[in-house]
Design a protein around this motif. Structure first.
Motif, mmCIF file in Angstrom:
data_model
loop_
_atom_site.group_PDB
_atom_site.id
_atom_site.type_symbol
_atom_site.label_atom_id
_atom_site.label_comp_id
_atom_site.label_asym_id
_atom_site.label_seq_id
_atom_site.Cartn_x
_atom_site.Cartn_y
_atom_site.Cartn_z
ATOM 1 N N VAL A 94 -29.171 49.559 -18.173
ATOM 2 C CA VAL A 94 -28.011 50.369 -17.811
ATOM 3 C C VAL A 94 -28.238 51.781 -18.334
ATOM 4 C CG1 VAL A 94 -26.372 48.454 -17.740
ATOM 5 C CG2 VAL A 94 -26.759 49.666 -19.892
ATOM 6 N N ALA A 95 -27.628 52.759 -17.662
ATOM 7 C CA ALA A 95 -27.804 54.148 -18.070
ATOM 8 C C ALA A 95 -26.592 54.953 -17.652
ATOM 9 C CB ALA A 95 -29.068 54.733 -17.442
ATOM 10 N N THR A 96 -26.423 56.084 -18.318
ATOM 11 C CA THR A 96 -25.360 57.013 -17.963
ATOM 12 C C THR A 96 -25.907 58.437 -18.058
ATOM 13 O OG1 THR A 96 -23.096 57.734 -18.477
ATOM 14 C CG2 THR A 96 -24.496 57.155 -20.326
ATOM 15 N N GLN A 97 -25.338 59.321 -17.230
ATOM 16 C CA GLN A 97 -25.712 60.734 -17.241
ATOM 17 C C GLN A 97 -24.436 61.562 -17.192
ATOM 18 O OE1 GLN A 97 -28.336 61.373 -13.905
ATOM 19 N NE2 GLN A 97 -30.056 60.362 -14.896
ATOM 20 N N VAL A 98 -24.419 62.650 -17.949
ATOM 21 C CA VAL A 98 -23.248 63.517 -18.021
ATOM 22 C C VAL A 98 -23.697 64.961 -17.865
ATOM 23 C CG1 VAL A 98 -21.317 64.291 -19.432
ATOM 24 C CG2 VAL A 98 -22.035 61.903 -19.522
ATOM 25 N N ALA A 99 -22.951 65.719 -17.042
ATOM 26 C CA ALA A 99 -23.218 67.151 -16.873
ATOM 27 C C ALA A 99 -21.884 67.885 -16.888
ATOM 28 C CB ALA A 99 -23.949 67.417 -15.566
ATOM 29 N N GLY A 100 -21.681 68.761 -17.842
ATOM 30 C CA GLY A 100 -20.420 69.486 -17.931
ATOM 31 C C GLY A 100 -19.256 68.564 -18.211
ATOM 32 N N ASP A 101 -18.058 68.999 -17.790
ATOM 33 C CA ASP A 101 -16.848 68.232 -18.069
ATOM 34 C C ASP A 101 -16.462 67.284 -16.937
ATOM 35 O OD1 ASP A 101 -16.540 69.546 -20.504
ATOM 36 O OD2 ASP A 101 -15.417 71.189 -19.568
ATOM 37 N N ASN A 102 -16.980 67.520 -15.720
ATOM 38 C CA ASN A 102 -16.469 66.784 -14.569
ATOM 39 C C ASN A 102 -17.526 66.037 -13.777
ATOM 40 O OD1 ASN A 102 -13.729 67.841 -14.869
ATOM 41 N ND2 ASN A 102 -14.608 69.805 -14.252
ATOM 42 N N GLU A 103 -18.757 65.962 -14.292
ATOM 43 C CA GLU A 103 -19.808 65.247 -13.580
ATOM 44 C C GLU A 103 -20.283 64.069 -14.411
ATOM 45 O OE1 GLU A 103 -24.129 66.003 -11.381
ATOM 46 O OE2 GLU A 103 -22.980 67.683 -12.201
ATOM 47 N N PHE A 104 -20.346 62.884 -13.762
ATOM 48 C CA PHE A 104 -20.655 61.661 -14.493
ATOM 49 C C PHE A 104 -21.387 60.706 -13.563
ATOM 50 C CE2 PHE A 104 -19.557 57.442 -16.253
ATOM 51 C CZ PHE A 104 -19.960 57.633 -17.576
ATOM 52 N N HIS A 105 -22.435 60.047 -14.070
ATOM 53 C CA HIS A 105 -23.215 59.082 -13.300
ATOM 54 C C HIS A 105 -23.440 57.824 -14.135
ATOM 55 C CE1 HIS A 105 -24.592 62.456 -10.626
ATOM 56 N NE2 HIS A 105 -24.484 63.135 -11.762
ATOM 57 N N VAL A 106 -23.492 56.681 -13.476
ATOM 58 C CA VAL A 106 -23.862 55.431 -14.135
ATOM 59 C C VAL A 106 -24.849 54.694 -13.249
ATOM 60 C CG1 VAL A 106 -21.740 55.166 -15.463
ATOM 61 C CG2 VAL A 106 -21.860 54.236 -13.148
ATOM 62 N N ALA A 107 -25.722 53.915 -13.875
ATOM 63 C CA ALA A 107 -26.720 53.147 -13.135
ATOM 64 C C ALA A 107 -26.955 51.821 -13.839
ATOM 65 C CB ALA A 107 -28.027 53.937 -13.033
ATOM 66 N N ALA A 108 -27.342 50.822 -13.057
ATOM 67 C CA ALA A 108 -27.648 49.504 -13.612
ATOM 68 C C ALA A 108 -28.686 48.836 -12.718
ATOM 69 C CB ALA A 108 -26.385 48.635 -13.713
ATOM 70 N N GLU A 109 -29.475 47.957 -13.320
ATOM 71 C CA GLU A 109 -30.477 47.241 -12.534
ATOM 72 C C GLU A 109 -30.821 45.912 -13.182
ATOM 73 O OE1 GLU A 109 -33.621 50.111 -12.575
ATOM 74 O OE2 GLU A 109 -34.773 49.022 -14.099
ATOM 75 N N LEU A 110 -31.312 45.028 -12.346
ATOM 76 C CA LEU A 110 -31.795 43.708 -12.785
ATOM 77 C C LEU A 110 -33.226 43.573 -12.287
ATOM 78 C CD1 LEU A 110 -31.109 40.930 -14.078
ATOM 79 C CD2 LEU A 110 -30.455 40.176 -11.769
ATOM 80 N N ARG A 111 -34.137 43.236 -13.198
ATOM 81 C CA ARG A 111 -35.534 43.109 -12.805
ATOM 82 C C ARG A 111 -36.146 41.830 -13.353
ATOM 83 N NH1 ARG A 111 -39.441 47.414 -14.805
ATOM 84 N NH2 ARG A 111 -37.919 48.926 -14.057
ATOM 85 N N LEU A 112 -37.153 41.337 -12.651
ATOM 86 C CA LEU A 112 -37.862 40.127 -13.035
ATOM 87 C C LEU A 112 -39.345 40.442 -13.037
ATOM 88 C CD1 LEU A 112 -37.725 37.021 -13.607
ATOM 89 C CD2 LEU A 112 -38.066 36.715 -11.142
ATOM 90 N N SER A 113 -40.047 40.062 -14.102
ATOM 91 C CA SER A 113 -41.475 40.300 -14.208
ATOM 92 C C SER A 113 -42.171 39.021 -14.673
ATOM 93 C CB SER A 113 -41.758 41.452 -15.188
ATOM 94 O OG SER A 113 -43.120 41.744 -15.235
ATOM 95 N N LEU A 114 -43.085 38.535 -13.859
ATOM 96 C CA LEU A 114 -43.784 37.279 -14.158
ATOM 97 C C LEU A 114 -45.291 37.514 -14.198
ATOM 98 C CD1 LEU A 114 -41.833 34.872 -11.780
ATOM 99 C CD2 LEU A 114 -41.484 35.197 -14.233
#
Length: 394
Positions: free
Chosen positions: A374-394
């Motif tokens: 999971v991750a988040t990004q912030v720019a200034g007072d009014n910009e916001f991003h979130v991300a998430a992922e599921l991965r499998l490695s064999l």
């Protein structure tokens, strides 16, 4: 716009297919400032640099990203309230202008309030991005393969006011010369990435080269209305949009001068594409997919990964509507025995119109097999991003 109108805009984007990525395409990279050209692994390589598919461990036989998703927004503060206040002021001004018995004091007060509310809408609007990405990687020493899907949608709601109205007489004020525009563009890629090590003649050095042919679908939506007739509570979106399917290609190269260090170069969307949408008001929205070149370097000693990317080209999504984007990115990842990861980064805007971003991310990967990031990004007072992922490695 009200939440119902916003939901409608995003649902249209989802139907038409995908959105603008934030800085970085997957959650791991997003937490590291958007870096990836020299630091992506064999699973996420097609999103940054297909040559990075050669970066895998000896026990890696299969990789799956299912899925990686993100959402981001940048909006003017109290935008909904500002629009409502102007609509009320506009109704009062019209009533004062059209009164059967003129009232100079009432008209002056209504006009003064109208100008204040109109000026408050200057440079107002919002932008939103959505994305969903998938990848299936089959690493091997001969020619690793990755089948991927990358889907991004970007939506812009823009208010363009006519500042000349602020200097007109009270009885001549008219909101019909100011405009409201909603544009949405999407690009969806389905492709196959392949990579191979190549021995450079005469210097006896090996570099990795990657190639990603892909089918690309572009969609653009364009709604336009003057501010005088725009109703924030009952605005209805048209269902018309333009779409085309075409071919594109990405290319990448990676070189490791010493074992922990990688330097790389990536060129994506080598065939420029444009798609126009003309609405009933004669307003044209041109959605663009332009060639993008990025250089990167990374240091990875197993527990510390430090990376830096720099965009060598500027990207502009909508011609004559949005401003360009170009970043220099820095990111780090601390890995605790391949079980947990802590990430941080910073993206520096190199052009006017985009702000710097601060990024943070965490990952959990028990036994190094199933990973959640999971991750988040912030720019200034009014910009916001979130991300998430599921991965499998064999």
């Amino acid at each position: 716009m009200k939440k119902t109108q916003l939901a409608a805009a995003l649902s249209l984007s989802a139907i038409s297919l995908p959105t603008l990525a934030m800085v970085g395409t997957d959650a791991r990279s997003a937490g590291m400032g958007g870096t990836g050209v020299a630091s992506a692994d064999h699973i996420t390589a097609p999103f940054y640099n297909p040559a990075q598919m050669k970066k895998f461990e000896a026990n890696d036989d299969f990789g799956l990203l299912l899925p990686s998703a993100f959402v981001g927004a940048n909006t003017t503060e109290d935008l909904d309230s500002k629009i409502d206040q102007f609509q009320l002021a506009n109704k009062e001004l019209k009533s004062a202008q059209q009164a059967a018995v003129p009232n100079a004091a009432r008209l002056e007060a209504a006009a003064d309030n109208w100008k204040v509310k109109l000026k408050g809408l200057d440079n107002s609007g919002f932008s939103m991005g959505l994305g969903v990405n998938f990848a299936v990687a089959i690493p091997n020493s001969l020619m690793p393969v990755n089948v991927f899907s990358k889907n991004d949608v970007h939506t812009e709601f823009l208010i363009d006011i006519d500042t000349e109205q602020l200097d007109k007489d009270d009885d001549q004020l008219d909101a019909g010369t100011s405009n409201v525009q909603l544009v949405a563009g999407s690009v969806s890629d389905i492709g196959v990435s392949v990579a191979r090590d190549v021995l450079v003649p005469y210097v006896n050095e090996t570099i990795s080269l990657g190639f990603s042919p892909k089918i690309q679908r572009l969609t653009v939506y364009n709604a336009f209305e003057n501010l005088d007739t725009f109703d924030n509570d009952s605005y209805e979106l048209s269902s018309e949009y333009q779409q085309k399917t075409t071919f594109n290609v990405d290319f990448g190269a990676s070189y490791r001068p010493i074992t922990p260090v990688t330097v790389a170069l990536s060129a994506t969307n080598l065939i420029p594409q444009e798609l126009d949408s003309l609405n009933d008001n004669g307003s044209v929205a041109t959605f663009r997919v332009e060639p993008s070149v990025t250089a990167g370097a990374a240091y990875d000693n197993g527990w510390l990964l430090a990376a830096a990317d720099i965009d060598l080209t500027e990207k502009r999504l909508f011609k004559d509507v949005t401003k360009g984007e170009q970043y220099a990115r820095l990111g780090v990842e601390f890995d605790a025995l391949n079980w947990a990861q802590l990430r941080a980064g910073y993206s520096i805007s190199m052009v006017d119109g985009s702000e710097d971003l601060v990024t943070l991310g965490v990952g959990f990967s028990p036994f190094g097999v199933l990973g959640v990031d999971v991750a988040t990004q912030v720019a200034g007072d009014n910009e916001f991003h979130v991300a998430a992922e599921l991965r499998l490695s064999l």
